[in-house]
Design a protein around this motif. Structure first.
Motif, PDB file in Angstrom:
ATOM      1  N   TRP A 183      95.360  32.100  41.060  1.00  0.00           N
ATOM      2  CA  TRP A 183      95.484  32.890  42.283  1.00  0.00           C
ATOM      3  C   TRP A 183      96.016  34.260  41.904  1.00  0.00           C
ATOM      4  O   TRP A 183      96.563  34.455  40.812  1.00  0.00           O
ATOM      5  N   MET A 184      95.859  35.234  42.802  1.00  0.00           N
ATOM      6  CA  MET A 184      96.260  36.604  42.516  1.00  0.00           C
ATOM      7  C   MET A 184      97.147  37.122  43.648  1.00  0.00           C
ATOM      8  O   MET A 184      97.052  36.652  44.781  1.00  0.00           O
TER       9      MET A 184
ATOM     10  N   LYS B 105     102.431  44.378  36.894  1.00  0.00           N
ATOM     11  CA  LYS B 105     103.556  44.474  35.962  1.00  0.00           C
ATOM     12  C   LYS B 105     104.872  44.778  36.665  1.00  0.00           C
ATOM     13  O   LYS B 105     105.943  44.635  36.075  1.00  0.00           O
ATOM     14  N   GLY B 106     104.801  45.188  37.946  1.00  0.00           N
ATOM     15  CA  GLY B 106     106.021  45.414  38.698  1.00  0.00           C
ATOM     16  C   GLY B 106     106.789  44.140  38.994  1.00  0.00           C
ATOM     17  O   GLY B 106     107.985  44.181  39.292  1.00  0.00           O
ATOM     18  N   PHE B 107     106.108  42.993  38.904  1.00  0.00           N
ATOM     19  CA  PHE B 107     106.770  41.705  39.164  1.00  0.00           C
ATOM     20  C   PHE B 107     107.311  41.129  37.855  1.00  0.00           C
ATOM     21  O   PHE B 107     107.032  39.987  37.486  1.00  0.00           O
ATOM     22  N   SER B 108     108.091  41.921  37.164  1.00  0.00           N
ATOM     23  CA  SER B 108     108.674  41.488  35.893  1.00  0.00           C
ATOM     24  C   SER B 108     110.127  41.103  36.106  1.00  0.00           C
ATOM     25  O   SER B 108     110.671  41.233  37.200  1.00  0.00           O
TER      26      SER B 108
ATOM     27  N   ARG C 294     101.103  38.383  34.092  1.00  0.00           N
ATOM     28  CA  ARG C 294     101.123  39.786  34.475  1.00  0.00           C
ATOM     29  C   ARG C 294     100.846  40.663  33.263  1.00  0.00           C
ATOM     30  O   ARG C 294     101.016  40.238  32.110  1.00  0.00           O
ATOM     31  N   PRO C 295     100.416  41.928  33.484  1.00  0.00           N
ATOM     32  CA  PRO C 295     100.204  42.842  32.356  1.00  0.00           C
ATOM     33  C   PRO C 295     101.524  43.183  31.661  1.00  0.00           C
ATOM     34  O   PRO C 295     102.594  43.127  32.261  1.00  0.00           O
TER      35      PRO C 295
ATOM     36  N   LEU D 269      95.292  43.275  31.000  1.00  0.00           N
ATOM     37  CA  LEU D 269      94.576  42.399  31.938  1.00  0.00           C
ATOM     38  C   LEU D 269      93.711  43.198  32.920  1.00  0.00           C
ATOM     39  O   LEU D 269      93.545  42.817  34.084  1.00  0.00           O
ATOM     40  N   GLY D 270      93.162  44.315  32.438  1.00  0.00           N
ATOM     41  CA  GLY D 270      92.423  45.213  33.318  1.00  0.00           C
ATOM     42  C   GLY D 270      91.236  44.571  33.999  1.00  0.00           C
ATOM     43  O   GLY D 270      91.015  44.757  35.208  1.00  0.00           O
TER      44      GLY D 270
END
Length: 296
Positions: A109-110, A198-201, A218-219, A231-232
């Motif tokens: 899921w995303m 990547k903000g959800f680190s 995440r990236p 992960l583009g």
């Protein structure tokens, strides 16, 4: 109205009437416009690009084809009031459509967040009923500030919305997503992979996701060692979902000025997208998120 849209609305009406709207019991006059018909009209309004309810009501009253599908067509005020009161049905219909699709059982899921602007002037900010709910935020993808809310969506790989919420953009993304996952934790499968930005680190958020049975993907940030790369290619899937909401479904042109109004009009757009994806899977269309067959 195209034949494809006619078919989608017919199938959607049957699903809502059978699985969403509770059977009517007790005494009293039956409504001339049922809840199932109301939700079908709400989805059609967004798919056809009518962002203003007055224009939409004028259109359906002037086209005799709509009268054949809906024996009773409401006026603008009645349609507006009924739609705002249909908040639980909108939520239930979206999750029902998601469960009916095979992508509900996908391991991946995303999730992402996108701005929902609600005002463009200082006078609007001071007078709007959204004061206390909305706030100022920054949209990095467009390099601009805005005043409004932020939409958080968890969806499957084909764009089917599973869970969503609106939040003040000043609240941290990890805090909002953690609250959303905690509220809808019963929807999560064991071993579910959640692709995020990547903000959800951060270790606390990753630990929370692990406790819920989620594997966070995440990236990599620039200051981290290589794990997943950028992960583009996969991240582009969720970007296409946001673009569909903004471009074809007019998310930024909702025109609402109250908390209930914003919620209803955002839910309308998610319902229209979910209905299109569900119907495309049912009819075997190759591109599941495509709305082209229903926008005319």
């Amino acid at each position: 109205m195209s034949k494809d849209l006619d078919t989608l609305l017919t199938a959607l009406y049957v699903l809502i009437d059978d699985h969403v709207v509770p059977p009517r019991t007790g005494r009293g006059r039956r409504p001339e416009l049922t809840d199932s018909e109301l939700l079908c009209l709400a989805a059609a309004q967004v798919l056809l690009g009518y962002h203003r309810e007055r224009r939409w009501i004028r259109h359906i009253h002037s086209d005799p084809q709509w009268r054949t599908m809906f024996p009773y067509l409401p006026n603008q005020s009645g349609y507006h009031k009924r739609l705002k009161n249909a908040e639980p049905l909108l939520r239930k219909t979206i999750i029902t459509l998601a469960v009916c699709c095979p992508s509900w059982f996908d391991d991946l899921w995303m999730t992402d967040a996108t701005p929902v602007p609600c005002g463009m002037s200082r006078e609007t900010v001071k007078r709007s009923d959204l004061a206390g709910y909305a706030g100022y935020g920054y949209c990095a993808s467009h390099s601009r500030f805005y005043w409004g809310l932020k939409l958080y969506v968890i969806c499957t790989g084909d764009g089917m919305p599973v869970s969503w919420c609106l939040a003040n953009p000043k609240i941290g993304e990890r805090e909002v997503l953690a609250a959303l996952l905690d509220h809808d934790h019963h929807l999560i499968h064991d071993g579910q992979i959640l692709l995020a930005d990547k903000g959800f680190s951060g270790k606390p958020f990753k630990q929370l996701a692990t406790e819920m049975g989620l594997e966070l993907l995440r990236p990599d940030r620039k200051d981290e060692t290589y794990r997943n790369g950028n992960l583009g290619g996969v991240r582009q899937w969720i970007e296409s979902v946001n673009q569909t909401l903004k471009g074809q479904l007019g998310l930024e042109h909702h025109g609402a000025r109250t908390p209930a109004g914003v919620f209803t009009r955002v839910a309308q757009r998610l319902l229209a997208m979910a209905a299109a994806i569900w119907h495309n899977r049912t009819t075997g269309v190759t591109s599941k998120p495509s709305l082209i067959a229903y926008d005319h």
